[in-house]
Design an enzyme around this catalytic site. Structure first.
Site, short mmCIF file in Angstrom:
data_model
loop_
_atom_site.label_atom_id
_atom_site.label_comp_id
_atom_site.label_asym_id
_atom_site.label_seq_id
_atom_site.Cartn_x
_atom_site.Cartn_y
_atom_site.Cartn_z
N ARG A 1 0.83 -1.21 0.00
CA ARG A 1 0.00 0.00 0.00
C ARG A 1 0.86 1.26 0.00
O ARG A 1 0.51 2.27 -0.62
CB ARG A 1 -0.91 -0.03 1.23
N HIS B 1 0.40 4.41 -2.50
CA HIS B 1 0.16 5.79 -2.03
C HIS B 1 1.30 6.71 -2.43
O HIS B 1 1.10 7.91 -2.56
CB HIS B 1 -0.06 5.80 -0.51
N ASN C 1 -3.51 8.71 4.64
CA ASN C 1 -2.21 8.08 4.90
C ASN C 1 -1.98 7.76 6.37
O ASN C 1 -0.93 7.23 6.75
CB ASN C 1 -1.08 9.00 4.40
N HIS D 1 -6.02 -5.98 -2.43
CA HIS D 1 -6.85 -6.17 -1.25
C HIS D 1 -7.12 -7.65 -0.96
O HIS D 1 -7.99 -7.97 -0.18
CB HIS D 1 -8.16 -5.39 -1.40
C1 HEM Z 1 -8.99 1.24 -6.15
C2 HEM Z 1 -8.86 2.19 -5.27
C3 HEM Z 1 -8.41 1.90 -3.86
C4 HEM Z 1 -9.02 2.36 -2.73
C5 HEM Z 1 -10.26 3.23 -2.67
C6 HEM Z 1 -8.30 1.83 -1.61
C7 HEM Z 1 -8.60 2.07 -0.30
C8 HEM Z 1 -8.04 1.40 0.76
C9 HEM Z 1 -8.44 1.54 2.13
C10 HEM Z 1 -9.51 2.50 2.63
C11 HEM Z 1 -7.72 0.68 2.85
C12 HEM Z 1 -7.82 0.45 4.35
C13 HEM Z 1 -7.07 1.53 5.07
C14 HEM Z 1 -7.50 1.61 6.50
O1 HEM Z 1 -8.69 1.66 6.74
O2 HEM Z 1 -6.63 1.61 7.38
C15 HEM Z 1 -6.85 -0.01 1.96
C16 HEM Z 1 -5.94 -0.97 2.35
C17 HEM Z 1 -5.03 -1.52 1.49
N1 HEM Z 1 -4.83 -1.18 0.18
FE1 HEM Z 1 -6.05 -0.11 -0.96
N2 HEM Z 1 -7.26 1.08 -2.08
C18 HEM Z 1 -7.29 1.10 -3.44
C19 HEM Z 1 -6.37 0.53 -4.28
C20 HEM Z 1 -5.22 -0.11 -3.86
C21 HEM Z 1 -4.11 -0.43 -4.70
C22 HEM Z 1 -3.99 -0.06 -6.17
C23 HEM Z 1 -3.21 -1.08 -3.92
C24 HEM Z 1 -1.85 -1.61 -4.28
C25 HEM Z 1 -1.48 -1.95 -5.47
C26 HEM Z 1 -3.78 -1.17 -2.60
C27 HEM Z 1 -3.23 -1.83 -1.54
C28 HEM Z 1 -3.80 -1.92 -0.30
C29 HEM Z 1 -3.33 -2.81 0.74
C30 HEM Z 1 -2.25 -3.86 0.59
C31 HEM Z 1 -4.09 -2.54 1.87
C32 HEM Z 1 -3.93 -3.17 3.25
C33 HEM Z 1 -3.00 -2.28 4.06
C34 HEM Z 1 -2.59 -2.85 5.39
O3 HEM Z 1 -2.83 -4.01 5.68
O4 HEM Z 1 -1.99 -2.08 6.17
N3 HEM Z 1 -4.99 -0.54 -2.60
N4 HEM Z 1 -7.05 0.45 0.69
#
Ligand code: HEM
Length: 338
Positions: free
Chosen positions: A80, A84, A109, A207
């Protein structure tokens, strides 16, 4: 031990665990057949540090794997972090800077992690090859290697040669897509970075690991302060999420983004989507557009998912990069200091 060329590292594949090895080879065959997409390369190259810092990629991998071995939250965090970074002013390590009002201070972030791993890698590389390896490349490589720990082989190749940018402003983070965005909003965010619907659906497959804060999920569970549930969410699964995330704004709990196999980078995410078990509204939105839903269906096949994810990660890794070719950026000595 240097990183292998994924399209050519035959010895590495022989050592890979049988099933995953077969899946990855197939994914890479599909991926390597599409090398034409690399033509728009803005000055990046594979093994950019081969002569200037030959130990660079091996160092990133060994430190990342050692850290991931003791902390299964890291693959999600590091993956992530790269996303970002790339979506805000390009993949230039602006996310790592610690100035006032920096990107880090912006709400989207707030739950990022993995910074100490980047700092440990940078410290080691500054000893081995001072002033050579950019923080932006370390972020990109660490994301790859954090995921590759599961397979003991790289799922995607990383071009390197990025340089670090000097500017980090919270006010630029509007480029990040919102978890409450609908399909069109998501597509617009991606299109602004030169990415298309294939990239949107493939990269959302990240995800398949990691966690979301309850605050990212509760708007779907308690709509209008009542207990009315987002109709795009399976009602039984909604109850599971409600147990984990009570309707209290102060909740600091988290839920797995892939409730079935939360720590496996297996693409089970797409099956979840089809079963209305995508955790974020933005996940569910991918089932609400016919083209995207077709891609979702395709990517339930892990071989196709790995190939598509690899290709889209390369594209994301090129977003607005600063390179020697375009004469921008520099190599930071400390990743949090411009
Ligand atoms: C399509 C649009 C996307 C949205 C709206 C989005 C939004 C989010 C949100 C809200 C979270 C949870 C954060 C939290 O509540 O603490 C999350 C987690 C995550 N996102 Fe996305 N995301 C998107 C695309 C992506 C992309 C493109 C990647 C990487 C290539 C990604 C990788 C991740 C990962 C791995 C997590 C887990 C983070 C953790 O375990 O700490 N996301 N995302």
């Amino acid at each position: 031990m240097g990183m292998q060329s994924v399209c050519g590292g035959a010895g590495r594949w022989r050592r890979a665990v049988a099933w995953w090895g077969a899946v990855l080879v197939l994914a890479h065959l599909l991926n390597c057949g599409s090398a034409g997409l690399l033509d728009t390369n803005p000055g990046l190259a594979y093994n950019f540090y081969a002569t200037t810092c030959p130990s660079a990629e091996a160092t990133v991998r060994s430190i990342t794997w050692a850290q991931v071995a003791g902390n299964q939250a890291l693959p999600g965090q590091l993956l992530r972090l790269h996303f970002h970074d790339c979506f805000v002013k390009g993949c230039d390590a602006s996310i790592l800077l610690d100035n006032a009002q920096s990107e880090k201070t912006a709400p989207p972030n707030g739950s990022l992690g993995g910074y100490p791993v980047i700092d440990a890698i940078k410290a080691q590389l500054e000893k081995a090859c001072p002033g050579v390896v950019s923080c932006a490349d370390i972020v990109a490589l660490a994301a790859r290697d954090a995921v590759s720990y599961q397979f003991k082989a790289s799922l995607w190749q990383v071009e390197t040669g990025r340089r670090d940018g000097p500017v980090s402003l919270a006010s630029n983070t509007g480029a990040l897509p919102s978890p409450s965005a609908g399909f069109n909003g998501l597509l617009q965010s991606f299109a602004a970075k030169g990415l298309d619907v294939n990239d949107l659906v493939a990269l959302s497959g990240a995800h398949t690991i990691g966690k979301a804060s309850c605050s990212s999920v509760t708007p779907r569970l308690y709509q209008g302060n009542a207990t009315s549930i987002d109709p795009l969410l399976d009602s039984t699964y909604a109850k599971t999420l409600m147990n984990a995330c009570p309707n209290t704004p102060a909740s600091t709990s988290t839920v797995d983004l892939d409730g079935a196999t939360p720590f496996k980078f297996d693409g089970n995410y797409y099956t979840n989507l089809q079963n209305k078990r995508g955790v974020l509204a933005s996940d569910a939105a991918l089932t609400q557009n016919a083209a995207a839903a077709t891609i979702v269906n395709d990517l339930t096949n892990p071989i196709k998912f790995y190939a598509a994810f690899s290709m889209s990660m390369k594209k994301m890794g090129r977003v607005d990069v600063l390179t020697l070719k375009n004469g921008q950026g520099k190599i930071r000595t400390k990743c949090n200091v411009p």
